[in-house]
Design an enzyme around this catalytic site. Structure first.
Site, mmCIF file in Angstrom:
data_model
loop_
_atom_site.group_PDB
_atom_site.id
_atom_site.type_symbol
_atom_site.label_atom_id
_atom_site.label_comp_id
_atom_site.label_asym_id
_atom_site.label_seq_id
_atom_site.Cartn_x
_atom_site.Cartn_y
_atom_site.Cartn_z
ATOM 1 N N ASP A 201 0.825 -1.329 -0.011
ATOM 2 C CA ASP A 201 0.265 0.090 0.145
ATOM 3 C C ASP A 201 0.756 1.167 0.062
ATOM 4 O OD1 ASP A 201 -2.416 1.719 0.680
ATOM 5 O OD2 ASP A 201 -3.290 -0.197 0.577
ATOM 6 N N HIS A 232 -3.704 5.598 3.638
ATOM 7 C CA HIS A 232 -4.506 4.602 3.285
ATOM 8 C C HIS A 232 -3.761 3.338 3.758
ATOM 9 C CE1 HIS A 232 -6.454 1.542 0.583
ATOM 10 N NE2 HIS A 232 -7.476 2.316 0.870
ATOM 11 N N SER A 398 -11.935 -1.850 -0.872
ATOM 12 C CA SER A 398 -10.496 -1.968 -0.552
ATOM 13 C C SER A 398 -10.229 -1.920 1.138
ATOM 14 C CB SER A 398 -9.474 -0.740 -1.016
ATOM 15 O OG SER A 398 -10.351 0.466 -0.538
#
Length: 1038
Positions: A201, A232, A398
């Protein structure tokens, strides 16, 4: 004269100046375009080798090989990759190659013995925007949108129940883990200890207070930081392994390995992923979470590296995407069978609108897609860690992916550490998840997969797990609606195309396996022998998974049978002996089957859908059908009845129609069984045998054809061209919304042709309002047919942006009467043509035209003429012919790269009736040659199929084709009463006669004019002679 010489001297300078001006570019980095600098002169390529070796050995090998090829020393450069993977052997290299030498260098590299292949180092871009704001691609492969905060970015924003759950979450932050029962496993001492979790990520901060076990942080980007500056990656890690009381993760003792593979601008490259994947393999990761994906499942370096990753016993979990509620929108790698693909649900166990849907589209057009997602998990208002401290909520698949990844880490810790590698593997974990999942009432299998994740049930399966093989789904009950949609929506019957179900083989015994014997169909009762079952399956089951295709066909003797057929399909899987074992591992799998059979329907109610002539992205640049859509430039949903046309399928079933799919050429079906051949939004070409057979099927066998076309305008396609930085080339659409030139060839025997206009607007027929979205017009139609025209805005020359999107607001309204709907009878059959398919396609539909389709099907299949569509006022007394507006094929695109027709052999595939498998079809006389497009000169050396290649027109071939069309008379007529011009009987004519009629009249007129001119000249000469003789006589008299 001096001025002319000055202009002549200046002209070469002007041409030189024009040549060196940069071409416009749509590349995201701003290269090219008005006021921009030219694109850089080099691009990076991934060179894959057949074996792992130290990077220096690969470099020396390339140096020696390219030196021997006598290439310029400055034509290429080795790119150093300074990352943690450099300490391990590698199977690829990255070269920077000068554009001017690219073809020569790539060819020389590919010729080397240790080189596997060469690909562009594709750029990955993941947008944090919602799907509605997604920019057009300018850099290679697309990624799905990132998760979004709160209610933004999709979903039912006004859902009061979701808002209630959100308030509850604010009060009880641990509810997500509680809803899955994580506390029950925590109480037994399972917290994810000794589990190595790789999080691909945006990184994580080393001193984040929510994590107790950050083992390693690695950076694979070109930015000099290990920290997460977007948040994120931190959020994903928090859902998996956070220890904060307000937002706990599922496995707080899991060892976190943070792989920073995205920059702050959310950009990544294939080479970054390949290095990071190799490092994950080398360091022995147990689980890997990848909360991203994209539609390009043909990006081989990426896809095959995922296979290698799972083959090394790393369990990969990935999100299926946020491109719902459309079907056929699965993202890669979640759509791969060896990856656990995760979809989303809300707290009412409903599928949120943003969650992508199945089926997979890899297998189209000849086969059928697999069931995906594998499982679903909570994906709305999930609580996780903020970038530095505190908690926040995000929504999207996600964040559903790390929910499942956290559960997987928890389950891995259930198995003693010394037994994990011998028992646990990607297939075993998927077996535990899908078999333990709870099926939801309401969603179908392409929305929920096996169902909602059930942590406890999966734990019960794993704690006593013994390696075995299984099939997913374990039972096919085609009477169970809506779960087994679309199979439960339409019963089977004799004479139909085979029903294909693509099941997944999960081999928990080993990474490689084989089907031991031919699968066996065992009916429960004798009546089950009416069902014929053929099988296709993986030759090698690797890695861990394979496929089992069931081709179901009711025998002809069951044409009057009505009832249920049930039984079992049995197959045995074996795996080579593991270390320390003396014999192969074997496992017998049983798949239960239950179907409903009805008597064969009447012909008028049977529709055949042409899937074979559809081309989708990937790998060709197939543009969207509606040019009014700004956020989605690719046609990538499969164009299948069970993907973006699923609402149409349901409508037809509700109307009493039975609709079947043809994934083979038009020679592979028996026209006497069907009322209508439905041809919607088709992009491919047609074999000559198909054109001839279809004409005979209509004229002599009474087949009806319903064609829904799309726009085809070369200038618009050129405007949709963009510069791809990866291949250093221009990507251009291979066709328009539909392949109109090919459709015109198919319809030519009936005197029908479509034009090159792009029409937009609204019209109504008998009170039914319909939106016409960038469709085309009808420019040729025979006398006696019924042709409807409406006032529509012509956008062929309207203002368009750099990706071809129509700028309706700034375009001048040029409303014009245009013909868009035609209906006619041709011999025993009937034909209907409509210039737009967006009203049937769920992807970008404004208003549907199902009412029109029903009226058309009544005409084509049942000879019923609706009084509104068959008004005497719209019946043609003379044929319509506007040859100037018929579009021609592009000559700068290598269409054969994407076509199943051009350069291919005509053959009936395994989706057709069993009796014609492997043949050319019904009553076809083989020509012995493959279909070719005379306008395009094949360039076999082209390395990049989407590159625009400039080739000269083959004018001689065009002239010869025209001469053949004009000189070869048609031997087949619709009936013996036809007059040559269609003016007396007003019946349909074929294109040869129509062309002759169109040329004969001008020729006769020209001949008459010439004779009149010659006659006048003769008379003038005679008058002059008379005047001359009179004058001489008068002179002599004087």
């Amino acid at each position: 004269m001096e001025k002319r010489l000055a202009y002549a001297a200046f002209l070469p300078l002007l041409l030189l100046a024009l040549r060196i001006l940069p071409l416009p570019s749509d590349s995201p980095d701003g290269s090219g375009g008005e006021g921009k600098t030219p694109a850089p002169p080099a691009s990076r390529h991934v060179v894959r080798f057949v074996e792992y070796r130290p990077a220096e050995e690969h470099r020396d090998y390339l140096d020696a090989g390219l030196r021997g090829a006598a290439l310029a020393a400055l034509s290429w450069r080795w790119v150093e990759r300074r990352n943690p993977a450099a300490a391990f052997p590698t199977d690829f290299a990255v070269l920077e190659i000068r554009d001017a030498h690219r073809e020569a260098v790539v060819a020389a590299v590919r010729a080397l013995g240790r080189v596997r292949d060469v690909h562009a180092d594709a750029t990955y871009s993941r947008s944090a925007l919602s799907a509605a704001d997604r920019p057009p691609p300018g850099r290679g492969k697309l990624f799905t949108t990132m998760s979004f905060e709160g209610e933004e970015g999709g979903g039912e924003m006004g859902n009061s129940s979701s808002a209630t759950w959100r308030r509850k979450l604010l009060l009880q932050r641990s509810q997500v883990t509680s809803l899955f029962g994580a506390e029950r496993l925590w109480g037994r001492g399972f917290t994810g200890k000794k589990v190595k979790m790789a999080i691909f990520d945006t990184g994580i901060r080393a001193d984040h207070p929510h994590f107790r076990n950050i083992k390693e942080r690695t950076n694979w980007t070109n930015e000099d930081t290990l920290n997460d500056n977007l948040g994120h990656g931190t959020f994903v890690a928090g859902v998996i392994a956070g220890q904060d009381a307000e937002c706990p993760g599922f496995a707080p003792d899991t060892e976190i390995y943070a792989f920073r593979v995205f920059t702050d601008a959310q950009i990544s490259y294939t080479s970054w992923f390949l290095d990071a994947f190799n490092y994950a393999i080398a360091t022995g990761m147990d689980v890997l979470n990848l909360s991203i994906g994209g539609p390009d499942y043909l990006d081989l370096p990426f896809v095959e590296k995922v296979w290698e990753l799972t083959a090394n016993n790393i369990i990969m979990v990935s999100a299926i995407g946020n491109d719902g509620p459309l079907y056929g929108t699965l993202n890669n790698p979640a759509d791969q069978s060896d990856v656990i693909g995760v979809g989303g649900i809300d707290y009412n166990n409903h599928i949120p609108s943003f969650s992508s849907r199945g089926m997979t589209t890899w297998e189209l057009p000849h086969g059928y897609g697999r069931v995906k997602p594998d499982v679903v998990a909570y994906s709305r208002d999930i609580i996780g860690s903020k970038i530095s401290t505190g908690c926040k909520t995000l929504s999207g698949t996600s964040v559903a992916s790390p929910v499942v990844a956290g559960v997987v880490c928890l389950l891995v810790s259930v198995i003693p550490e010394d037994k994990r590698k011998s028992i646990l593997n990607p297939a075993a974990m998927k077996q535990a998840l899908v078999e333990g999942a709870s099926k939801l009432s309401g969603p179908n299998m392409y929305e929920q997969g096996a169902g909602k994740l059930d942590l406890w049930q999966s734990y019960e399966i794993l704690k006593n797990y013994q390696p075995r093989a299984s099939i997913f789904p374990t039972m096919l009950d085609f009477t169970d609606c809506p779960y087994f949609w679309p199979f439960c929506r339409q019963p089977m019957y004799a004479g139909a195309m085979p029903v294909i179900f693509n099941a997944t083989i999960l081999n928990g015994m080993g990474v490689i396996g084989y089907v031991k014997d031919q699968p066996l169909w065992q009916p429960s009762e004798d009546i089950g022998n009416l069902l014929s079952v053929h099988f296709t399956y993986s030759d090698v089951i690797w890695p861990w998974t394979g496929y089992l295709g069931l081709h179901l066909q009711v025998k002809d003797e069951g044409s009057q049978f009505s009832g249920i057929i049930s039984g079992n399909v049995t197959l045995t899987i074996y795996t080579p002996a593991a270390n320390g074992e003396s014999s192969p591992r074997t496992s017998t799998c049983v798949l239960s089957l239950k179907i409903k059979v009805v008597p064969t329907p009447v012909r008028s109610k049977r529709i055949l859908w042409d899937q074979y002539h559809n081309i989708k992205y990937p790998s060709g640049y197939v543009p969207r059908d509606s040019l009014n859509v700004h956020n989605d430039i690719l046609d990538w949903h499969g164009d299948h009845l069970h993907t973006n046309f699923h609402i149409l399928f349901n409508m037809l079933r509700d109307a009493g129609y039975y609709i079947e799919t043809l994934g083979s050429p038009l020679t592979c079906f028996d026209a006497s069984n069907y009322g209508t051949l439905l041809m919607v939004d088709l992009e491919d070409e047609y074999f000559d045998e198909e054109i001839q057979k279809l004409r005979d099927d209509v004229v002599h066998k009474g087949l009806g054809i319903a064609v829904f076309a799309e726009w085809y305008h070369v200038d618009t396609m050129v405007k949709m061209t963009f510069f791809d930085e990866n291949t250093r080339s221009w990507w251009t659409p291979i066709t328009g919304g539909a392949n109109v030139p090919a459709l015109n060839e198919l319809l030519a025997p009936f005197g029908i042709a479509l034009g090159d206009k792009i029409l937009t607007g609204d019209f109504s027929i008998n009170g039914e309002q319909t939106h016409y979205a960038s469709g085309t017009d009808i420019v040729q139609f025979p006398a006696g047919g019924f042709l409807h025209s409406f006032q529509l805005q012509e956008n062929s020359k309207a203002a368009q942006d750099h990706i071809g999107t129509l700028d309706i607001e700034n375009a001048e309204a040029k409303s014009k009467l245009s013909s868009i709907l035609g209906l006619m009878e041709a011999g025993e059959g009937r034909i209907a043509v409509y210039g737009d398919s967006n009203c049937l396609d769920s992807s970008h539909m404004v208003t549907n035209c199902y009412w029109l389709l029903r009226k058309i099907l009544e005409f084509t299949g049942n000879r019923v003429k609706d009084p509104v569509l068959f008004l005497e006022a719209v019946q043609l007394k003379f044929p319509v012919f506007e040859n100037i507006h018929q579009p021609s094929r592009r000559t700068d695109v290598n269409f054969s790269t994407y076509s199943t027709v051009i350069g291919k052999e005509l053959i009936c595939h395994q989706d057709s009736r069993f009796e014609v498998w492997g043949t050319k079809g019904y009553g076809v006389q083989p020509t012995g040659t493959a279909r070719k497009l005379p306008e395009y000169q094949m360039d076999e050396s082209s390395s990049y199929p989407n590159v625009t290649i400039q080739t000269p027109d083959n004018k001689q071939d065009k002239v010869e084709r025209l001469q053949i069309n004009l000189s070869t008379p048609s031997t087949d007529k619709f009936d013996d009463k036809r007059d040559y011009f269609g003016f007396i009987g007003h019946e349909e004519v074929d294109i040869g006669m129509l062309m002759a009629s169109q040329w004969m009249i001008p020729c006769l007129a020209a001949t008459a004019c010439l004779m009149l001119y010659l006659s006048c000249r003769v008379q003038q000469k005679r008058r002059r002679r008379r005047k001359g003789s009179v004058a001489s006589r008068l002179t002599s008299m004087v």
